[in-house]
Design an enzyme around this catalytic site. Sequence first.
Site, PDB file in Angstrom:
ATOM      1  N   ASP A 283       0.830  -1.197   0.000  1.00 46.13           N
ATOM      2  CA  ASP A 283       0.000   0.000   0.000  1.00 46.13           C
ATOM      3  C   ASP A 283       0.870   1.255   0.000  1.00 46.13           C
ATOM      4  OD1 ASP A 283      -2.693   1.203   0.366  1.00 46.13           O
ATOM      5  OD2 ASP A 283      -1.813   1.928   2.230  1.00 46.13           O
ATOM      6  N   GLU A 325       1.236  -0.395  -4.999  1.00 46.00           N
ATOM      7  CA  GLU A 325       0.037   0.428  -5.206  1.00 46.00           C
ATOM      8  C   GLU A 325       0.450   1.900  -5.293  1.00 46.00           C
ATOM      9  OE1 GLU A 325      -3.348   2.989  -3.854  1.00 46.00           O
ATOM     10  OE2 GLU A 325      -1.760   2.412  -2.492  1.00 46.00           O
TER      11      GLU A 325
END
Length: 648
Positions: A283, A325
Site C-alpha cells: 500500500d 500500489e
Amino acid sequence: MYNHPLHQQINQAIQQQQIDIAGMDNLFFTRFIANATAIDALFHELYGKHPQQEVFFNQLINLIAESYTLRPAILKQRDEEKQTKGNWFLSNEITGMSLYVDRFCGNIKNLGSKLDYFKELGVNFLHLMPVFESPEGESDGGYAVSDFRKVDKRFGTLKDLQQLQGQMQKEGMYLMLDIVLNHTSHHHEWAKKAKAGDKRYQDYFYTYPDRSLPDQFDRTMPEIFPESSPGSFTWNEEMKKWVMTVFHNYQWDLNYTNPAVFLEMLDTIFFYANLGVDILRIDAPAFIWKQLGTSCQNLPQAHSLLRLIKQSVQVAAPGMALLGEAIVAPKEIMKYFGTGLYTAKECDFAYNATHMALQWDALATADIRVMLAAQHEILQKPYGTSWITYTRCHDDIGLGYDDYMIRNAGFEPFEHRRFLKDYYAGYYYDSPAKGALFSVNPKTNDARISGSLASLCGLEKAIEQQNEEAIEYAVRKILLMQAHSFFLGGVPMIFYGDEVGYTNDYSYLDDPGKSYDNRWMHRPVIDWDKNEKRNEAGTVEQKIFSGTRKLIEVRKKIFAVGDYKNLTWLTPHNIHIAGYLRTFEDQKFYCLFNFRDKHSYLTWFAFKQHGAVPDSLYDHWQDRKVSVGHDHEYLVMEPYQFLLLEVR
Ligand code: GLC
C-alpha cells in the site's frame, strides 16, 4: 563481484538455521548467493551511514534465512512450481476480485462458503481488503493497522484466514493481502509507546517538538485528504510533539530512515508470505521515503527500499509477487517496475491507474484521443512485469495523466478536467452519471471522483427515471468498460458488486466513522437476494453477471491476451472507436470498442495496416463470424458496442 565476508555471513546464518544447502534447500542457497550482492548494496545505500549499520545488516541476513526456514513445505513446493512456470502471473487465466470481507459476506469463515460463487463467475484470485486489526471509526477501511499480525475480530481469526488460504489453494485460487507499509494506526503498540514518551519508538515515526520542520515539509508536500485531514502533521498532546500524518491524522507515517523500522516491516512481509499470500499489495509505496524540500513522493530511496524488499522476498519466498500500489503520473509509475540493473526487479505489478482514468475520460467525451496520447508512456512497461487492470476499486478516480496528453489530443487541460469532474459528479446538464467529487482542494482546484461503476455509467439515474433505454445503455457501458480493461493486458481486478451492477450506497452518511469520506458510497454491503437475481433472466443483475462471466471465459481461451508486451494500438481512423491488437505467435486478436452513444464507422482498411486480413473474423463476444469488407467499406458499430475478434 565476489564478496567473501558477505558469503561467510550468509553461511553463518544458514548454519544457525540448519539449512540443508546440499540437499533440499539447494535452490534457496543459490538464490541467496545470487541476490546477496544486490541486497548488500541496496541496504548500504540506504543505511550505510547509520552507526549500527552492520548490526542491522546482520539481522537482515538472519531474518531472510529464518523466514525461509519458517516457510511451510507446501509453500516451498508451490514456489518451485511457480518458478518452473516462469512468469506465472502474466497468464490470461487469472482474473481477480477485490472485496471487503465484512461487506461481502460478514466474515472470513463465510467467505469459504462463497468460493463456488467465484468459480461460477470465473474469478480465481481474491484481494481481501485489509483484515488485520484496525480501530473502528478510525480505520480508513482497514488501512490504519493497529496490529499487523492479528486479524480483526470483526472478520474472524488468523486461523480462519489460514483455513481460507488452504481451501483456496486446493481450488487453485490465488490470494492477495495488503501490507500497509507507509503508516500505522496511532493505536499501534509502537505509536502507543511513542506517545508514552519512549524515545526508541518515537524514532519509528517522524516526530518534532515544534512547527519549524513540519512547516518546511508542508511547503512542498501535496495534501492527500485536504478536506478531512489538511496538512501532513498532527499535534499529539500526550507526546507534546508533532507527528507526520500524510493521510488521515490517525495514520502515523513510519520512518524508514530507521533500519529497525525496515526490519520490523520486512519481518511482517515474510509473515504474510508464509501465510500463503501469492501477491502482496504494497500500500502507498510512493510515500515511504521523506526528504525535506521535496514532494516526499516517488523518491529514489523509496525505490531502493522496494528493491531491497523484492530481492529479499525473491530469496526466501520467491512464489510471492509484489504489487506496488502507486497511483502516480505515467512517467513515475514505470519506475516501480525497476530501472537500469533492476529492470523488472522491483514490483512485479502496478495498477494501470492511468489507463483506468483514461477509460473514464473516453466514456465521458466519446473521444479516445487523450487515451491514445498516453499510450507511448504506458507501453514502456518492461517484459516480465504486469498491470492490474481495472475500471473501479475501493478508491477514487484521479485524473492523474499529464496535461500534455490532453493538449496533444487538442483540448485545454484545465477545462477538460473540469468537464470530466462535472460530468461524473452529475453537475453537467446532460450527464447520465451520478458520482461525487472527492478530496476537493480549493487551493489547487484539484479533485478526484467517487462513485460505483454502475452509477458512473448511468445505471442509478436510469433506474430512478425508470428509463428502459437508459438502463440498457448503462449495462452496455458497464460491459464495455470491463471488456476494455480485461483484454488490455494485465490481471483484471473486478471490484466486488460490479459484477451485478451495484449503484452507490449512501448509508455511509449516517456513520460518523465514514461520513467524512465519500469513497464509502462505492463500497457496497452485499445483499445476497440482489445477487441471486443473476439467475433471473432479463434482470439487470443477470445481464451484467453473465456478461462479465462471458468476458472472463473468452479471456481464458485466448492466450494472446496475457501480458507479454504484445499489444498494438490501431490507428484511430474514427475518434470514437478504440482498437487494439493482441498477438502471440500465430494468434491475432482485435478488440474494438465504440465509446459513443451513436453508431460509429470504422474503415476496414484499419485491419490491413496490421498484416493480411482473412475474409472473416470470429467475434467471441457474440459468437458469430464477421465478414470483412473492402477497404472503402465500413464496419458499423452500434452505440457502446464492442467486438472481440479473432483472426482464424
Ligand atoms: C491506499 C489505499 C487507500 C488508503 C491509503 C492510505 O491508497 O488504497 O484506500 O486510504 O492508501 O492507506
